[in-house]
Design an enzyme around this catalytic site. Structure first.
Site, short mmCIF file in Angstrom:
data_model
loop_
_atom_site.label_atom_id
_atom_site.label_comp_id
_atom_site.label_asym_id
_atom_site.label_seq_id
_atom_site.Cartn_x
_atom_site.Cartn_y
_atom_site.Cartn_z
NE ARG A 72 45.84 43.18 55.24
CZ ARG A 72 46.21 42.80 56.48
NH1 ARG A 72 45.57 41.85 57.11
NH2 ARG A 72 47.22 43.39 57.08
CE1 TYR A 117 39.30 35.95 31.05
CE2 TYR A 117 39.88 35.64 33.36
CZ TYR A 117 40.02 36.33 32.17
OH TYR A 117 40.86 37.41 32.11
CG ASP A 137 33.01 32.20 37.28
OD1 ASP A 137 32.12 33.06 37.22
OD2 ASP A 137 34.19 32.42 36.97
CE LYS A 176 34.85 40.74 33.36
NZ LYS A 176 35.44 39.61 33.99
#
Ligand code: P1T
Length: 386
Positions: free
Chosen positions: A49, A102, A174, A199
């Site tokens: 992690r 979004y 973004d 995306k």
């Protein structure tokens, strides 16, 4: 290395740094890494992690694409967004955000972060002075998407960064819609750039992930600490998939754009179309800004049909090649109705305030043969009449 594709292909995957001279990064699945001694502080990996060799290879590549010093990979775009807010803000801090974002980003802001005392004001950031007017004593951050999802509005990153930096505010952009191939917000003055790598970076609709790129050492240290402390990291296999996707980003984006431009022009001339939103069209109200701050206009467009919701539903349900699906940026073309799908978490008033009509159709133009795509859209127009 200077050229975009050379960096996209080679950064993070240098054979001279691989144990066996691999030309592609191996997938390191081990969750933990053995130490030689209990007390000695060693260089290298401890727990997956906190750091993983495959993810770190991707993070180097991500940084290179945005001309950034640092990159960080997360388990989704929203995980990246949450970590930015948790790392840099506290109770009673205020964020000025673009009002067209979004739907999931607004849901995170309004339904999650507000519960923890973070305040948001939404403005039409197409006009930089609207951002300036919304800045308050407790404002800490400006949050932009450009082009926006789903209306393809633009924010002037340079002008807004100048306003923000007079007050030491952090500018987050973004950059999911443009991809780093067409726009680099850090070069225009932003402090943090983020992507839903689900995306264009992934590019094949087979991985959910997020990325954050920065230059500032202090911001990076805070984000890196919270990436581990919050724990929303990208898995080694998904990191490898994203690296594989990135290698073809430039050729994919060229084709996405070429197809999108053809389709935007086709739709603009169609008698059943009311309006097309695509920054590459000279009719787009911010076309000049798009030419100035982007190197291309991307593969996303939206349009309104003449008529209403019923016509839009018939249209999207008549298509065979365009899949009726949320998400975007993959090689395959997708189509959706924001009011009922990606932006359904917003109230009707919120949607109408920014201009998302019920009949708005959003298209993620893929890289198929454009003639086939246009033929499919013809089916949609025929479907309306049935
Ligand atoms: O889905 P996720 O990887 O968590 O990314 C969220 C996100 C962030 N920013 C932008 C601009 C986005 O478009 C998205 C996700 N968008 C969709 C799923 C969609 O269909 O618009």
């Amino acid at each position: 290395m200077k050229g975009f594709s050379t960096k996209a292909i080679h950064v993070g995957e240098d054979p001279s740094e691989m144990q066996h001279g691999d030309v592609v990064s191996p997938i390191h699945l081990s969750t933990t890494f053995a130490k030689k001694s209990v007390r000695e502080v060693e260089e290298g990996y401890v727990y997956s992690r906190s750091g993983n060799p495959t993810r770190n290879n991707l993070e180097k590549k991500l940084a290179a694409l945005e001309n950034a010093k640092y990159g960080l990979a997360f388990s989704s775009g929203l995980a990246a967004e949450s970590t930015i807010l948790l790392a840099l803000l506290k109770k009673r801090d205020h964020v000025v955000a673009f009002d067209d974002l979004y739907g999931g980003t607004k849901r995170l802001f309004n339904q999650v972060m507000e519960r923890f005392g973070i305040e948001f004001t939404y403005v039409d950031a197409r006009e930089p002075e609207n951002v300036r007017s919304a800045i308050k004593e407790n404002t800490k951050m400006i949050w932009l998407e450009t082009p926006t999802n789903p209306l393809l509005k633009l924010a002037d990153i340079k002008a807004i960064s100048e306003i923000a930096h007079e007050r030491d505010l952090i500018v987050v952009v973004d950059n999911t819609f443009a991809s780093p191939y067409f726009q680099n917000p850090l070069d225009l003055g932003a402090d943090i750039v983020l992507h839903s790598v689900t995306k264009y970076l992934g590019g094949h609709s087979d991985v959910v992930g997020g990325a954050v790129m920065v230059n500032d050492d202090e911001i990076y240290e805070k984000l890196k600490f919270h990436q581990n402390a919050v724990g929303a990291i990208l898995s080694p296999f998904d990191s490898w998939l994203v690296m594989r996707g990135i290698k073809t980003l430039a050729v994919r984006m060229e084709r996405h754009e070429k197809n999108a431009m053809r389709i935007a022009k086709y739709l603009e001339e169609h008698p059943l179309v009311e309006r097309v939103y695509y920054p590459g069209l000279s009719s787009h109200p911010q076309h000049e800004l798009a030419r100035r701050q982007m190197r291309g206009f991307g593969g996303m467009l939206s349009f309104e049909l003449k008529g209403g919701l019923e016509e839009a539903v018939k249209f999207v349900e008549s298509l065979k090649i365009f899949a009726l699906a949320e998400s975007l940026g993959g090689v395959e073309s997708l189509i959706e109705l924001p009011a009922l799908m990606t932006h359904a978490s917003l109230s009707k008033e919120e949607r109408e305030k920014v201009g998302i009509k019920d009949s708005l159709i959003r298209v993620s133009v893929g890289i198929e043969d454009v003639e086939d795509l246009i033929e499919d859209l013809e089916k949609g127009f025929r479907g309306i009449k049935q």
